[in-house]
Design a protein around this motif. Structure first.
Motif, mmCIF file in Angstrom:
data_model
loop_
_atom_site.group_PDB
_atom_site.id
_atom_site.type_symbol
_atom_site.label_atom_id
_atom_site.label_comp_id
_atom_site.label_asym_id
_atom_site.label_seq_id
_atom_site.Cartn_x
_atom_site.Cartn_y
_atom_site.Cartn_z
ATOM 1 N N ASP A 66 -83.335 6.653 4.466
ATOM 2 C CA ASP A 66 -84.474 5.799 4.803
ATOM 3 C C ASP A 66 -84.496 5.372 6.267
ATOM 4 O O ASP A 66 -85.390 4.645 6.696
ATOM 5 N N GLY A 67 -83.484 5.792 7.046
ATOM 6 C CA GLY A 67 -83.428 5.429 8.462
ATOM 7 C C GLY A 67 -82.923 4.034 8.716
ATOM 8 O O GLY A 67 -82.996 3.542 9.836
ATOM 9 N N GLY A 68 -82.371 3.383 7.708
ATOM 10 C CA GLY A 68 -81.915 2.002 7.844
ATOM 11 C C GLY A 68 -80.514 1.829 8.401
ATOM 12 O O GLY A 68 -80.150 0.759 8.863
ATOM 13 N N ARG A 69 -79.716 2.909 8.381
ATOM 14 C CA ARG A 69 -78.357 2.855 8.915
ATOM 15 C C ARG A 69 -78.097 4.093 9.765
ATOM 16 O O ARG A 69 -78.575 5.183 9.467
ATOM 17 N N VAL A 70 -77.294 3.884 10.805
ATOM 18 C CA VAL A 70 -76.902 4.967 11.696
ATOM 19 C C VAL A 70 -75.388 4.934 11.844
ATOM 20 O O VAL A 70 -74.802 3.861 11.992
ATOM 21 N N ALA A 71 -74.759 6.115 11.814
ATOM 22 C CA ALA A 71 -73.309 6.224 12.000
ATOM 23 C C ALA A 71 -73.019 7.175 13.155
ATOM 24 O O ALA A 71 -73.658 8.213 13.291
ATOM 25 N N VAL A 72 -72.046 6.787 13.993
ATOM 26 C CA VAL A 72 -71.627 7.607 15.125
ATOM 27 C C VAL A 72 -70.106 7.626 15.159
ATOM 28 O O VAL A 72 -69.465 6.597 15.007
ATOM 29 N N ALA A 73 -69.538 8.817 15.382
ATOM 30 C CA ALA A 73 -68.089 8.965 15.478
ATOM 31 C C ALA A 73 -67.730 9.701 16.761
ATOM 32 O O ALA A 73 -68.478 10.544 17.242
ATOM 33 N N SER A 74 -66.553 9.347 17.308
ATOM 34 C CA SER A 74 -66.015 10.007 18.500
ATOM 35 C C SER A 74 -64.749 10.748 18.123
ATOM 36 O O SER A 74 -63.950 10.251 17.331
ATOM 37 N N SER A 75 -64.547 11.921 18.725
ATOM 38 C CA SER A 75 -63.328 12.668 18.432
ATOM 39 C C SER A 75 -62.547 13.033 19.686
ATOM 40 O O SER A 75 -61.599 13.782 19.630
ATOM 41 N N ALA A 76 -62.927 12.478 20.828
ATOM 42 C CA ALA A 76 -62.227 12.791 22.071
ATOM 43 C C ALA A 76 -62.085 11.546 22.932
ATOM 44 O O ALA A 76 -62.811 10.577 22.765
ATOM 45 N N GLY A 77 -61.138 11.585 23.854
ATOM 46 C CA GLY A 77 -60.956 10.489 24.796
ATOM 47 C C GLY A 77 -60.104 9.375 24.248
ATOM 48 O O GLY A 77 -59.476 9.491 23.202
ATOM 49 N N THR A 78 -60.093 8.267 24.965
ATOM 50 C CA THR A 78 -59.235 7.140 24.588
ATOM 51 C C THR A 78 -59.689 6.457 23.307
ATOM 52 O O THR A 78 -58.900 5.790 22.660
ATOM 53 N N ASP A 79 -60.947 6.606 22.947
ATOM 54 C CA ASP A 79 -61.466 6.005 21.714
ATOM 55 C C ASP A 79 -61.661 7.051 20.623
ATOM 56 O O ASP A 79 -62.510 6.902 19.749
#
Length: 99
Positions: A66-79
């Motif tokens: 429904d576009g109500g939540r967004v998820a983002v993940a990082s796999s490189a760098g210090t974070d």
């Protein structure tokens, strides 16, 4: 047609219902600062519904049906391994995890 100004868009996802588009934009691409901004747009008006900061380059991006939540993940760098999930309407983080 509305023009959307982004610096270096890298990932784009559309909600299943087609009402929202989310885009990850590198803010300082090529300057060794891979912080990103996540934008959520309403597809009817192309107005920005929400903006979120993510500390590193986003390797994964997802948006709920429904576009109500967004998820983002990082796999490189210090974070590396950082996952953020945001509530679009409330414009706040629901969940953060370091994996």
């Amino acid at each position: 047609m509305k023009r959307i100004k982004l610096e270096f868009p890298q990932r784009i996802r559309i909600s299943e219902n087609g009402k929202r588009v989310t885009v990850v934009d590198f803010l300082n691409f090529g300057k060794q600062d891979y912080s990103t901004k996540v934008y959520v747009f309403d597809t009817a008006s192309w107005e920005t519904v929400a903006e979120f900061e993510h500390p590193r380059a986003a390797s994964e991006l997802a948006i709920s049906q429904d576009g109500g939540r967004v998820a983002v993940a990082s796999s490189a760098g210090t974070d590396a391994g950082t996952l953020n999930v945001w509530d679009v309407a409330k414009k706040k983080v629901l969940f953060t995890s370091s994996m």
